[in-house]
Design an enzyme around this catalytic site. Structure first.
Site, PDB file in Angstrom:
ATOM      1  N   THR A 131       0.826  -1.215   0.000  1.00  0.00           N
ATOM      2  CA  THR A 131       0.000   0.000   0.000  1.00  0.00           C
ATOM      3  C   THR A 131       0.860   1.265   0.000  1.00  0.00           C
ATOM      4  O   THR A 131       1.999   1.241   0.481  1.00  0.00           O
ATOM      5  CB  THR A 131      -0.896  -0.010   1.262  1.00  0.00           C
ATOM      6  OG1 THR A 131      -1.458   1.283   1.444  1.00  0.00           O
ATOM      7  CG2 THR A 131      -0.111  -0.338   2.524  1.00  0.00           C
ATOM      8  N   ASP A 132       0.278   2.356  -0.478  1.00  0.00           N
ATOM      9  CA  ASP A 132       0.992   3.652  -0.412  1.00  0.00           C
ATOM     10  C   ASP A 132       1.082   4.162   1.028  1.00  0.00           C
ATOM     11  O   ASP A 132       1.863   5.069   1.321  1.00  0.00           O
ATOM     12  CB  ASP A 132       0.326   4.697  -1.314  1.00  0.00           C
ATOM     13  CG  ASP A 132      -1.127   5.009  -0.953  1.00  0.00           C
ATOM     14  OD1 ASP A 132      -1.707   4.336  -0.063  1.00  0.00           O
ATOM     15  OD2 ASP A 132      -1.695   5.937  -1.561  1.00  0.00           O
ATOM     16  N   GLU A 133       0.294   3.561   1.942  1.00  0.00           N
ATOM     17  CA  GLU A 133       0.255   4.080   3.316  1.00  0.00           C
ATOM     18  C   GLU A 133       1.581   3.876   4.052  1.00  0.00           C
ATOM     19  O   GLU A 133       1.833   4.508   5.073  1.00  0.00           O
ATOM     20  CB  GLU A 133      -0.918   3.459   4.088  1.00  0.00           C
ATOM     21  CG  GLU A 133      -2.218   3.711   3.347  1.00  0.00           C
ATOM     22  CD  GLU A 133      -3.490   3.388   4.118  1.00  0.00           C
ATOM     23  OE1 GLU A 133      -3.466   3.389   5.351  1.00  0.00           O
ATOM     24  OE2 GLU A 133      -4.521   3.159   3.454  1.00  0.00           O
ATOM     25  N   TYR A 156      -1.802  -0.496  10.953  1.00  0.00           N
ATOM     26  CA  TYR A 156      -1.937  -1.164   9.640  1.00  0.00           C
ATOM     27  C   TYR A 156      -0.732  -0.844   8.756  1.00  0.00           C
ATOM     28  O   TYR A 156      -0.057  -1.756   8.247  1.00  0.00           O
ATOM     29  CB  TYR A 156      -3.237  -0.710   8.949  1.00  0.00           C
ATOM     30  CG  TYR A 156      -3.272  -1.041   7.467  1.00  0.00           C
ATOM     31  CD1 TYR A 156      -3.249  -2.359   7.016  1.00  0.00           C
ATOM     32  CD2 TYR A 156      -3.311  -0.022   6.499  1.00  0.00           C
ATOM     33  CE1 TYR A 156      -3.266  -2.666   5.649  1.00  0.00           C
ATOM     34  CE2 TYR A 156      -3.329  -0.321   5.134  1.00  0.00           C
ATOM     35  CZ  TYR A 156      -3.304  -1.644   4.719  1.00  0.00           C
ATOM     36  OH  TYR A 156      -3.313  -1.939   3.372  1.00  0.00           O
ATOM     37  N   LYS A 160       2.307  -3.301   7.292  1.00  0.00           N
ATOM     38  CA  LYS A 160       2.580  -3.483   5.858  1.00  0.00           C
ATOM     39  C   LYS A 160       4.020  -3.058   5.536  1.00  0.00           C
ATOM     40  O   LYS A 160       4.707  -3.712   4.747  1.00  0.00           O
ATOM     41  CB  LYS A 160       1.589  -2.672   5.007  1.00  0.00           C
ATOM     42  CG  LYS A 160       0.154  -3.164   5.026  1.00  0.00           C
ATOM     43  CD  LYS A 160      -0.053  -4.560   4.451  1.00  0.00           C
ATOM     44  CE  LYS A 160       0.155  -4.645   2.960  1.00  0.00           C
ATOM     45  NZ  LYS A 160      -0.210  -5.979   2.418  1.00  0.00           N
TER      46      LYS A 160
HETATM   47  P1  NAD Z   1      -9.590  -7.390   2.215  1.00  0.00           P
HETATM   48  O1  NAD Z   1      -9.589  -7.112   3.678  1.00  0.00           O
HETATM   49  O2  NAD Z   1     -10.822  -7.125   1.405  1.00  0.00           O
HETATM   50  O3  NAD Z   1      -9.214  -8.929   1.960  1.00  0.00           O
HETATM   51  C1  NAD Z   1      -8.201  -9.581   2.675  1.00  0.00           C
HETATM   52  C2  NAD Z   1      -8.371 -11.079   2.434  1.00  0.00           C
HETATM   53  O4  NAD Z   1      -7.307 -11.747   3.149  1.00  0.00           O
HETATM   54  C3  NAD Z   1      -9.686 -11.649   2.959  1.00  0.00           C
HETATM   55  O5  NAD Z   1     -10.260 -12.509   1.993  1.00  0.00           O
HETATM   56  C4  NAD Z   1      -9.288 -12.424   4.211  1.00  0.00           C
HETATM   57  O6  NAD Z   1     -10.124 -13.539   4.475  1.00  0.00           O
HETATM   58  C5  NAD Z   1      -7.870 -12.853   3.855  1.00  0.00           C
HETATM   59  N1  NAD Z   1      -7.055 -13.088   5.038  1.00  0.00           N
HETATM   60  C6  NAD Z   1      -6.905 -12.282   6.125  1.00  0.00           C
HETATM   61  N2  NAD Z   1      -6.086 -12.844   7.031  1.00  0.00           N
HETATM   62  C7  NAD Z   1      -5.689 -14.054   6.502  1.00  0.00           C
HETATM   63  C8  NAD Z   1      -4.839 -15.084   6.958  1.00  0.00           C
HETATM   64  N3  NAD Z   1      -4.239 -15.020   8.155  1.00  0.00           N
HETATM   65  N4  NAD Z   1      -4.636 -16.140   6.152  1.00  0.00           N
HETATM   66  C9  NAD Z   1      -5.256 -16.239   4.937  1.00  0.00           C
HETATM   67  N5  NAD Z   1      -6.087 -15.284   4.467  1.00  0.00           N
HETATM   68  C10 NAD Z   1      -6.311 -14.202   5.240  1.00  0.00           C
HETATM   69  O7  NAD Z   1      -8.340  -6.590   1.642  1.00  0.00           O
HETATM   70  P2  NAD Z   1      -8.150  -5.832   0.251  1.00  0.00           P
HETATM   71  O8  NAD Z   1      -8.655  -4.465   0.379  1.00  0.00           O
HETATM   72  O9  NAD Z   1      -8.622  -6.693  -0.848  1.00  0.00           O
HETATM   73  O10 NAD Z   1      -6.544  -5.740   0.222  1.00  0.00           O
HETATM   74  C11 NAD Z   1      -5.777  -6.807  -0.316  1.00  0.00           C
HETATM   75  C12 NAD Z   1      -4.307  -6.443  -0.238  1.00  0.00           C
HETATM   76  O11 NAD Z   1      -4.059  -5.244  -0.954  1.00  0.00           O
HETATM   77  C13 NAD Z   1      -3.809  -6.212   1.192  1.00  0.00           C
HETATM   78  O12 NAD Z   1      -2.529  -6.759   1.309  1.00  0.00           O
HETATM   79  C14 NAD Z   1      -3.781  -4.697   1.316  1.00  0.00           C
HETATM   80  O13 NAD Z   1      -2.801  -4.290   2.235  1.00  0.00           O
HETATM   81  C15 NAD Z   1      -3.437  -4.291  -0.103  1.00  0.00           C
HETATM   82  N6  NAD Z   1      -3.919  -2.970  -0.524  1.00  0.00           N
HETATM   83  C16 NAD Z   1      -5.246  -2.629  -0.355  1.00  0.00           C
HETATM   84  C17 NAD Z   1      -5.685  -1.386  -0.808  1.00  0.00           C
HETATM   85  C18 NAD Z   1      -7.133  -0.982  -0.699  1.00  0.00           C
HETATM   86  O14 NAD Z   1      -7.471   0.163  -1.021  1.00  0.00           O
HETATM   87  N7  NAD Z   1      -8.041  -1.836  -0.283  1.00  0.00           N
HETATM   88  C19 NAD Z   1      -4.782  -0.490  -1.409  1.00  0.00           C
HETATM   89  C20 NAD Z   1      -3.445  -0.887  -1.554  1.00  0.00           C
HETATM   90  C21 NAD Z   1      -3.040  -2.128  -1.116  1.00  0.00           C
HETATM   91  P1  TYD Z   2     -10.670   4.165   4.277  1.00  0.00           P
HETATM   92  O1  TYD Z   2     -11.628   3.773   3.198  1.00  0.00           O
HETATM   93  O2  TYD Z   2     -10.786   3.531   5.614  1.00  0.00           O
HETATM   94  O3  TYD Z   2      -9.209   3.965   3.673  1.00  0.00           O
HETATM   95  P2  TYD Z   2      -7.765   4.436   4.288  1.00  0.00           P
HETATM   96  O4  TYD Z   2      -7.927   4.821   5.692  1.00  0.00           O
HETATM   97  O5  TYD Z   2      -6.961   3.191   4.133  1.00  0.00           O
HETATM   98  O6  TYD Z   2      -7.319   5.564   3.407  1.00  0.00           O
HETATM   99  O7  TYD Z   2     -10.775   5.741   4.491  1.00  0.00           O
HETATM  100  C1  TYD Z   2     -10.598   6.646   3.416  1.00  0.00           C
HETATM  101  C2  TYD Z   2     -10.701   8.042   3.988  1.00  0.00           C
HETATM  102  O8  TYD Z   2     -12.037   8.258   4.445  1.00  0.00           O
HETATM  103  C3  TYD Z   2      -9.795   8.267   5.188  1.00  0.00           C
HETATM  104  O9  TYD Z   2      -9.295   9.607   5.153  1.00  0.00           O
HETATM  105  C4  TYD Z   2     -10.728   8.106   6.377  1.00  0.00           C
HETATM  106  C5  TYD Z   2     -12.067   8.594   5.836  1.00  0.00           C
HETATM  107  N1  TYD Z   2     -13.252   7.946   6.423  1.00  0.00           N
HETATM  108  C6  TYD Z   2     -14.291   8.723   6.966  1.00  0.00           C
HETATM  109  O10 TYD Z   2     -14.232   9.969   6.946  1.00  0.00           O
HETATM  110  N2  TYD Z   2     -15.358   8.081   7.516  1.00  0.00           N
HETATM  111  C7  TYD Z   2     -15.449   6.727   7.564  1.00  0.00           C
HETATM  112  O11 TYD Z   2     -16.454   6.191   8.109  1.00  0.00           O
HETATM  113  C8  TYD Z   2     -14.403   5.941   6.992  1.00  0.00           C
HETATM  114  C9  TYD Z   2     -14.453   4.444   7.020  1.00  0.00           C
HETATM  115  C10 TYD Z   2     -13.317   6.589   6.425  1.00  0.00           C
END
Ligand code: NAD
Ligand code: TYD
Length: 348
Positions: A131-133, A156, A160
């Site tokens: 992630t960019d975070e 988080y 990561k």
């Molecule tokens: P998500 O929470 O929707 O899905 C995570 C999946 O991992 C779930 O299916 C869960 O059951 C599985 N999981 C969790 N713990 C596990 C374990 N111990 N063993 C096996 N499986 C397990 O997450 P997402 O949003 O799809 O993100 C997927 C990846 O991409 C993550 O690594 C996250 O850090 C990264 N990422 C997410 C975003 C975003 O905006 N959502 C952006 C950049 C990177």
């Molecule tokens: P989120 O979707 O949780 O992603 P991330 O924290 O990983 O960027 O949140 C996106 C932005 O929205 C973040 O600045 C937090 C804000 N946010 C709210 O204002 N209210 C909410 O209920 C949630 C879940 C997020």
């Protein structure tokens, strides 16, 4: 047939990656390993589950014996690792769960991959999705580049960042052929309604308050999930070993502006009076350690691999809303049970 392991494939991004690989590469056998935590949902893959180049495996990446046996049995040549605890607010409440899955789980996978192939690395690849975070928070200007120093602020992002460091360390120390990509905020179909966009879509449907944290002036760079899945395909096949690729939409939005756009689109799609969704906006207590701004410089993946986002944010958001409005059963299943308790704890 090349055997590929995708971890976390029943989650949001993982399900799009599994679908992409199963449909685009009939010569691969895709194994989806997922523990099916609250965020994992096999309904996300109902359309491809019967494909004969796809196998689902239920299991935990933190279970070392299970993972070692799995690698010995299937001899995976490629790993695309997405399994993680992924929600910042949950990491504030339970940081240890994030250290366990995101750090230890990643190390157990790296170890199994290293022990299986020793130094026989030809044709092998470990792709870590991050992630960019990890880069922390930007001020009003500037972009995250691949060379930006890590400076994570939430449990988080710290977990990561740590997992990214271990992947690099295995590359340097053991020669393990890895690639990492660090992506901005994703949105699209199948996203669990704890993240901003699906949570607010669901609340608008239900006529419930829209809890905007702080003053709403926090900025995120949003990318349509299918464009992320296509970027992952490209990096897996064309990326250079031991390198990082930043992926982002060149698409920054202040939360409050994004929420207003979402409200406008929802009013039209639900045939509601103009302004009725915006009236649900409610400013609530801020998230502790809330990062002000994320913004990705995706020039490297654009120039080196020819990747570009395929949809504008307005188009992607409209498609996303349509998907949630058409898939009310999926949303109803997800928002019953434990979700109700989570929502009460987080927002009451
Ligand atoms: P998500 O929470 O929707 O899905 C995570 C999946 O991992 C779930 O299916 C869960 O059951 C599985 N999981 C969790 N713990 C596990 C374990 N111990 N063993 C096996 N499986 C397990 O997450 P997402 O949003 O799809 O993100 C997927 C990846 O991409 C993550 O690594 C996250 O850090 C990264 N990422 C997410 C975003 C975003 O905006 N959502 C952006 C950049 C990177
Ligand atoms: P989120 O979707 O949780 O992603 P991330 O924290 O990983 O960027 O949140 C996106 C932005 O929205 C973040 O600045 C937090 C804000 N946010 C709210 O204002 N209210 C909410 O209920 C949630 C879940 C997020």
């Amino acid at each position: 047939m090349k055997k590929i392991l995708i971890t976390g494939g029943a989650g949001f991004i993982g399900s799009h990656v599994v679908r992409q690989f199963v449909t685009a590469y009939p010569n691969y056998h895709v194994f989806n390993l997922d523990a099916l935590t609250y965020a994992g949902n096999l309904e996300n893959l109902a359309d491809i589950e019967a494909q004969n180049n796809y196998t689902f495996l239920k299991g935990d990446i933190c279970d070392e014996d299970f993972i070692n046996t799995l690698f010995e049995t299937h001899q995976f040549q490629g790993v695309i690792h997405l399994a993680a605890e992924s929600h910042v607010d949950r990491s504030i409440k339970d940081p240890l769960a994030f250290a366990k899955t995101n750090i230890l789980g990643t190390m157990i996978l790296l170890n199994a991959f290293k022990n299986l192939w020793q130094s026989n690395w030809e044709g092998k690849r470990f792709y870590h999705i991050s992630t960019d975070e990890v880069y922390g928070s930007l001020g009003a200007t500037g972009l995250f580049e691949e060379s930006t120093a890590y400076d994570p602020n939430s449990p988080y992002s710290a977990s990561k960042a740590s997992s990214d460091h271990f992947v690099r360390a295995y590359g340097e120390t053991y020669g393990l052929p890895y690639v990492i990509s660090n992506c901005s905020n994703n949105y699209g179909a199948y996203q669990f309604p704890e993240k901003l966009i699906p949570l607010f879509i669901n609340n608008i449907i239900q006529n419930q308050a829209l809890p905007v944290y702080g003053d709403g002036n926090y900025t995120r760079d949003w990318l349509y999930v299918i464009d992320h899945a296509l970027a992952i395909d490209l990096v897996f096949h064309k990326g250079n070993n031991h390198e990082t690729y930043n992926i982002g939409g060149f698409n920054e939005w202040k939360n409050i502006d994004l929420v207003k756009l979402l409200c406008q689109q929802m009013d039209v799609k639900l045939n509601r009076t103009k302004g009725s969704s915006e009236a649900l906006i409610s400013y609530v207590k801020d998230r502790p350690g809330h990062d002000l701004r994320y913004a990705i410089d995706a020039t490297k993946i654009q120039k080196e691999l020819g990747w570009n986002p395929s949809v504008t944010f307005e188009e992607g958001l409209s498609k996303t809303i349509d998907w949630y409005l058409e898939n009310t059963k999926w949303l109803d299943h997800i928002t019953s049970g434990d979700y109700i308790n989570y929502y009460k704890q987080q927002y009451s």
